[in-house]
Design a protein around this motif. Structure first.
Motif, PDB file in Angstrom:
ATOM      1  N   ARG A 216     -24.398  19.250   2.299  1.00 55.65           N
ATOM      2  CA  ARG A 216     -24.284  18.028   1.538  1.00 55.65           C
ATOM      3  C   ARG A 216     -23.090  17.134   2.030  1.00 55.65           C
ATOM      4  NH1 ARG A 216     -24.174  21.563  -3.879  1.00 55.65           N
ATOM      5  NH2 ARG A 216     -25.541  22.726  -2.398  1.00 55.65           N
ATOM      6  N   LEU A 217     -22.022  18.016   2.523  1.00 54.33           N
ATOM      7  CA  LEU A 217     -20.845  17.573   3.218  1.00 54.33           C
ATOM      8  C   LEU A 217     -21.058  16.864   4.485  1.00 54.33           C
ATOM      9  CD1 LEU A 217     -18.397  20.326   2.594  1.00 54.33           C
ATOM     10  CD2 LEU A 217     -18.670  18.185   1.077  1.00 54.33           C
ATOM     11  N   VAL A 218     -22.262  17.238   5.153  1.00 52.42           N
ATOM     12  CA  VAL A 218     -22.488  16.685   6.480  1.00 52.42           C
ATOM     13  C   VAL A 218     -23.161  15.254   6.227  1.00 52.42           C
ATOM     14  CG1 VAL A 218     -24.009  17.050   8.343  1.00 52.42           C
ATOM     15  CG2 VAL A 218     -22.413  18.987   7.787  1.00 52.42           C
ATOM     16  N   LEU A 219     -24.241  15.543   5.124  1.00 51.09           N
ATOM     17  CA  LEU A 219     -25.291  14.620   4.886  1.00 51.09           C
ATOM     18  C   LEU A 219     -24.517  13.335   4.352  1.00 51.09           C
ATOM     19  CD1 LEU A 219     -28.137  16.597   3.433  1.00 51.09           C
ATOM     20  CD2 LEU A 219     -28.367  15.578   5.754  1.00 51.09           C
ATOM     21  N   CYS A 220     -23.506  13.522   3.355  1.00 52.00           N
ATOM     22  CA  CYS A 220     -23.133  12.492   2.680  1.00 52.00           C
ATOM     23  C   CYS A 220     -22.665  11.517   3.661  1.00 52.00           C
ATOM     24  CB  CYS A 220     -22.126  12.904   1.488  1.00 52.00           C
ATOM     25  SG  CYS A 220     -20.414  13.619   2.199  1.00 52.00           S
ATOM     26  N   ASP A 221     -21.633  11.801   4.690  1.00 51.59           N
ATOM     27  CA  ASP A 221     -21.196  10.874   5.748  1.00 51.59           C
ATOM     28  C   ASP A 221     -22.277  10.118   6.599  1.00 51.59           C
ATOM     29  OD1 ASP A 221     -18.688  11.143   5.124  1.00 51.59           O
ATOM     30  OD2 ASP A 221     -17.759  12.635   6.565  1.00 51.59           O
ATOM     31  N   CYS A 222     -23.319  11.055   6.912  1.00 52.32           N
ATOM     32  CA  CYS A 222     -24.433  10.482   7.566  1.00 52.32           C
ATOM     33  C   CYS A 222     -25.043   9.302   6.625  1.00 52.32           C
ATOM     34  CB  CYS A 222     -25.413  11.244   7.927  1.00 52.32           C
ATOM     35  SG  CYS A 222     -24.892  12.409   9.271  1.00 52.32           S
ATOM     36  N   MET A 223     -25.044   9.521   5.370  1.00 51.82           N
ATOM     37  CA  MET A 223     -25.739   8.468   4.475  1.00 51.82           C
ATOM     38  C   MET A 223     -25.003   7.417   4.543  1.00 51.82           C
ATOM     39  SD  MET A 223     -26.848  11.259   1.498  1.00 51.82           S
ATOM     40  CE  MET A 223     -27.566   9.970   0.254  1.00 51.82           C
ATOM     41  N   THR A 224     -23.572   7.625   4.327  1.00 54.00           N
ATOM     42  CA  THR A 224     -22.793   6.148   4.406  1.00 54.00           C
ATOM     43  C   THR A 224     -22.996   5.598   5.836  1.00 54.00           C
ATOM     44  OG1 THR A 224     -21.233   7.476   2.820  1.00 54.00           O
ATOM     45  CG2 THR A 224     -20.181   5.318   4.034  1.00 54.00           C
ATOM     46  N   TYR A 225     -22.897   6.351   6.821  1.00 56.27           N
ATOM     47  CA  TYR A 225     -23.261   5.661   8.321  1.00 56.27           C
ATOM     48  C   TYR A 225     -24.503   4.758   8.045  1.00 56.27           C
ATOM     49  CZ  TYR A 225     -23.096   5.059  13.160  1.00 56.27           C
ATOM     50  OH  TYR A 225     -23.039   4.429  14.370  1.00 56.27           O
ATOM     51  N   ALA A 226     -25.621   5.229   7.498  1.00 55.66           N
ATOM     52  CA  ALA A 226     -26.900   4.582   7.503  1.00 55.66           C
ATOM     53  C   ALA A 226     -26.679   3.095   6.765  1.00 55.66           C
ATOM     54  CB  ALA A 226     -27.642   5.410   6.939  1.00 55.66           C
ATOM     55  N   GLU A 227     -25.821   2.932   6.006  1.00 56.40           N
ATOM     56  CA  GLU A 227     -25.686   1.564   5.234  1.00 56.40           C
ATOM     57  C   GLU A 227     -25.747   0.260   6.075  1.00 56.40           C
ATOM     58  OE1 GLU A 227     -22.160   1.848   2.870  1.00 56.40           O
ATOM     59  OE2 GLU A 227     -22.794   3.401   1.590  1.00 56.40           O
ATOM     60  N   ARG A 228     -25.184   0.655   7.530  1.00 53.34           N
ATOM     61  CA  ARG A 228     -24.751  -0.371   8.618  1.00 53.34           C
ATOM     62  C   ARG A 228     -26.394  -1.109   8.887  1.00 53.34           C
ATOM     63  NH1 ARG A 228     -21.264   1.721  12.677  1.00 53.34           N
ATOM     64  NH2 ARG A 228     -20.111   2.821  10.823  1.00 53.34           N
ATOM     65  N   TYR A 229     -27.435  -0.184   8.763  1.00 54.28           N
ATOM     66  CA  TYR A 229     -28.816  -0.441   9.185  1.00 54.28           C
ATOM     67  C   TYR A 229     -29.476  -1.349   8.216  1.00 54.28           C
ATOM     68  CZ  TYR A 229     -28.042   2.371  13.206  1.00 54.28           C
ATOM     69  OH  TYR A 229     -27.499   3.067  14.006  1.00 54.28           O
ATOM     70  N   LYS A 230     -28.968  -1.641   6.776  1.00 55.55           N
ATOM     71  CA  LYS A 230     -29.607  -2.246   5.755  1.00 55.55           C
ATOM     72  C   LYS A 230     -31.137  -1.979   5.851  1.00 55.55           C
ATOM     73  CE  LYS A 230     -26.471  -6.492   5.886  1.00 55.55           C
ATOM     74  NZ  LYS A 230     -25.681  -5.759   6.833  1.00 55.55           N
ATOM     75  N   PRO A 231     -31.155  -0.563   5.541  1.00 59.67           N
ATOM     76  CA  PRO A 231     -32.502   0.052   5.458  1.00 59.67           C
ATOM     77  C   PRO A 231     -33.391  -0.433   4.540  1.00 59.67           C
ATOM     78  CG  PRO A 231     -31.033   1.558   4.916  1.00 59.67           C
ATOM     79  CD  PRO A 231     -30.066   0.354   5.168  1.00 59.67           C
ATOM     80  N   GLN A 232     -34.896  -0.235   4.610  1.00 60.42           N
ATOM     81  CA  GLN A 232     -35.714  -0.510   3.543  1.00 60.42           C
ATOM     82  C   GLN A 232     -35.739   0.816   2.862  1.00 60.42           C
ATOM     83  OE1 GLN A 232     -39.915  -0.441   4.327  1.00 60.42           O
ATOM     84  NE2 GLN A 232     -39.551  -0.533   6.718  1.00 60.42           N
ATOM     85  N   ALA A 233     -35.635   1.864   3.466  1.00 62.17           N
ATOM     86  CA  ALA A 233     -35.505   3.329   2.872  1.00 62.17           C
ATOM     87  C   ALA A 233     -34.853   4.392   3.629  1.00 62.17           C
ATOM     88  CB  ALA A 233     -36.831   3.744   2.335  1.00 62.17           C
ATOM     89  N   VAL A 234     -34.057   5.183   3.007  1.00 62.29           N
ATOM     90  CA  VAL A 234     -33.588   6.339   3.695  1.00 62.29           C
ATOM     91  C   VAL A 234     -33.880   7.527   3.250  1.00 62.29           C
ATOM     92  CG1 VAL A 234     -31.106   7.548   3.795  1.00 62.29           C
ATOM     93  CG2 VAL A 234     -31.364   4.944   4.178  1.00 62.29           C
ATOM     94  N   ILE A 235     -34.304   8.560   4.069  1.00 61.02           N
ATOM     95  CA  ILE A 235     -34.838   9.871   3.764  1.00 61.02           C
ATOM     96  C   ILE A 235     -34.014  10.785   4.472  1.00 61.02           C
ATOM     97  CG2 ILE A 235     -36.926  11.439   3.575  1.00 61.02           C
ATOM     98  CD1 ILE A 235     -38.542   8.765   3.738  1.00 61.02           C
ATOM     99  N   ASP A 236     -33.331  11.669   3.626  1.00 61.72           N
ATOM    100  CA  ASP A 236     -32.544  12.718   4.214  1.00 61.72           C
ATOM    101  C   ASP A 236     -33.449  14.111   3.943  1.00 61.72           C
ATOM    102  OD1 ASP A 236     -31.354  14.860   2.512  1.00 61.72           O
ATOM    103  OD2 ASP A 236     -30.899  13.343   1.330  1.00 61.72           O
TER     104      ASP A 236
END
Length: 492
Positions: A349-369
């Motif tokens: 979860r410590l790895v994923l949470c930073d990747c999830m924040t990085y994903a914001e720049r793409y203004k995605p329609q959906a994010v799936i981890d």
């Protein structure tokens, strides 16, 4: 592997093995035609009790006078209609037998099967996927290489030619390709598959493909971005962490992408919160989320789906050392939220949470981890479905439907505010584990939910589904089929 469609008479097919699925108590379709062509051979076998047609029964006929095939494999389908899983079990067993027979090609007849609610296109896609998966071998580290699988071509028998069925065969082949890539990456040992190796495999997607670009962030770049939560996991290892971003631009420029995020802990010792030694070797599979994301990307590229897809893979090795993060340390994530690390073995979860924040720049329609996140989910759901958590009911329902359609099932789990309350820390914004063991998979998902406030998000906990232990030890490649089915629907 090559897949094709045949509409001509199956009895005249020149093939190394003709696979016939026969129901219990009656011979219909191709089985009836084969019986007539061989002067009642199948009827005689039924009367003598050598073949009954019971579900899962197999009988090999090496002599096939009257047929174009060199041999016939009879497979029993039972009396009643099959469900999805029954069909898959039957075809998987037949494919395994074909591999064991060391035949180069086969003609597969499944049109006469009664599969509840499933048309021929569905059967064709599943058959191609299962046969493609059956030829997977992991022999890289064997000093004496076993013989390569001989099976190179499978033809599907159908009474009607159809572009839809041919497309289903192609899609099944592509899904098997992605599943087998995920299996290969998972089965690699930690001393061969480290973060740098995962970066190399990520770069390979972009080679000679103008629709794909790959970017790799090293630790210096991640530090500059504030990805201190991810870096806290790699701190104890001599192998530096990497974040790999693969972008596939198959849709319109204006289409918002779907972002897939994979947990890529290439080996998880637990860090300072060291795991027990028993079965620790299986922690090479803790990068199953990243393997799944790569496998899904592989299939999407092969299928040429008209969609924009971004894969973000956070790759680290979690090791104990004098530099490792200690229980009680506090880190600041890329989002700005501070995290008290109470257990260094709750590192995914410590790895994923930073990747999830990085994903914001793409203004995605959906994010799936996707992550082998918690052993707790195995207690809750066993090894059959993948757990699905989401902050959006529609997204959750779409993933459940994709799992049902692909026969790679998922099950929705609760994500109530009460679970998030357990993550309160007296010293930081939140802590990385809940108040106790109870609901461990849910509190892990609740932790991730705090970093998914700016988009529709789902979390797939695949700790129970990505690999098998015991005699059949090895990666499964799940949930690549589910994700491909979801993305196919989004692309349409």
């Amino acid at each position: 592997m090559e897949f094709s469609l045949r509409t001509a008479d199956a009895t005249t097919a020149k093939t190394a093995c003709l696979v016939i699925v026969a129901a219990e108590g009656k011979l219909t379709g191709v089985a009836n035609a084969v019986d007539k062509a061989t002067n009642g051979t199948l009827t005689a076998l039924v009367k003598s009790g050598d073949f009954s047609g019971k579900k899962g029964e197999q009988l090999l006929l090496p002599v096939t006078n009257g047929l174009g095939a060199q041999r016939v494999l009879l497979v029993g389908a039972g009396k009643d209609a099959l469900n999805d899983q029954g069909f898959i079990k039957l075809v998987k067993a037949a494919a395994k037998k074909l591999v064991a027979l060391k035949v180069k090609d086969a003609l597969l007849c499944v049109e006469d099967l009664d599969v509840t609610g499933r048309d021929m296109a569905w059967r064709a896609q599943q058959a191609a996927r299962l046969c493609g998966e059956a030829v997977y071998q992991f022999t890289k580290f064997k000093s004496k290489k076993p013989p390569k699988v001989a099976l190179k071509k499978v033809t599907l028998q159908s009474s009607k030619g159809s572009a839809t069925i041919k497309n289903a065969l192609a899609n099944g082949r592509a899904i098997a390709s992605g599943v087998n890539l995920a299996r290969e990456l998972g089965d690699l040992p930690g001393n061969a598959c480290d973060p740098s190796y995962m970066a190399t495999r990520g770069r390979a997607f972009a080679k000679n493909n103008p629709k794909v670009t790959t970017k790799v962030l090293d630790e210096k770049q991640m530090k500059a971005l504030g990805m201190n939560s991810l870096l806290s996991v790699s701190a104890g290892s001599d192998n530096p962490g990497k974040t790999v971003i693969v972008e596939y631009k198959g849709g319109k420029k204006t289409d918002k992408p779907v972002v897939l995020i994979g947990k890529g802990v290439t080996f998880d010792s637990g860090g300072i919160s060291l795991k027990p030694g028993q079965s620790m070797d299986e922690m090479k599979y803790d990068m199953g989320g990243s393997a799944t994301v790569y496998g899904t990307m592989q299939t999407v590229i092969e299928m040429g789906l008209p969609i924009n897809l971004v894969a973000i893979v956070g790759c680290v090795e979690n090791m104990p050392s004098g530099k490792a993060t200690k229980p009680g340390d506090i880190v600041t994530s890329m989002s700005g939220l501070t995290i008290e690390v109470l257990n260094t073995d709750a590192e995914g979860r410590l790895v994923l949470c930073d990747c999830m924040t990085y994903a914001e720049r793409y203004k995605p329609q959906a994010v799936i981890d996707v992550a082998t996140l918690t052993g707790a989910i195995i207690i809750g759901l066993g090894h059959h479905p993948t757990a699905i958590y989401s902050n959006n009911d529609e997204l959750s329902e779409q993933l459940v439907a994709a799992g049902n359609e692909s026969a790679d099932r998922g099950w929705p789990m609760p994500l109530w505010d009460e679970y998030g309350e357990e993550l309160k820390s007296p010293f930081a914004d939140l802590q990385n584990i809940g108040a106790g063991r109870a609901g461990g998979s849910i509190t892990a998902a609740a932790f991730l939910a705090k970093f998914a406030t700016k988009y529709n998000w789902a979390h797939l906990d695949i700790a129970g589904t990505f690999w098998n232990s015991g005699a059949n030890k090895g990666a499964t490649g799940r949930p690549v089929p589910m994700l491909v089915e979801y993305l196919s629907k989004v692309a349409k």
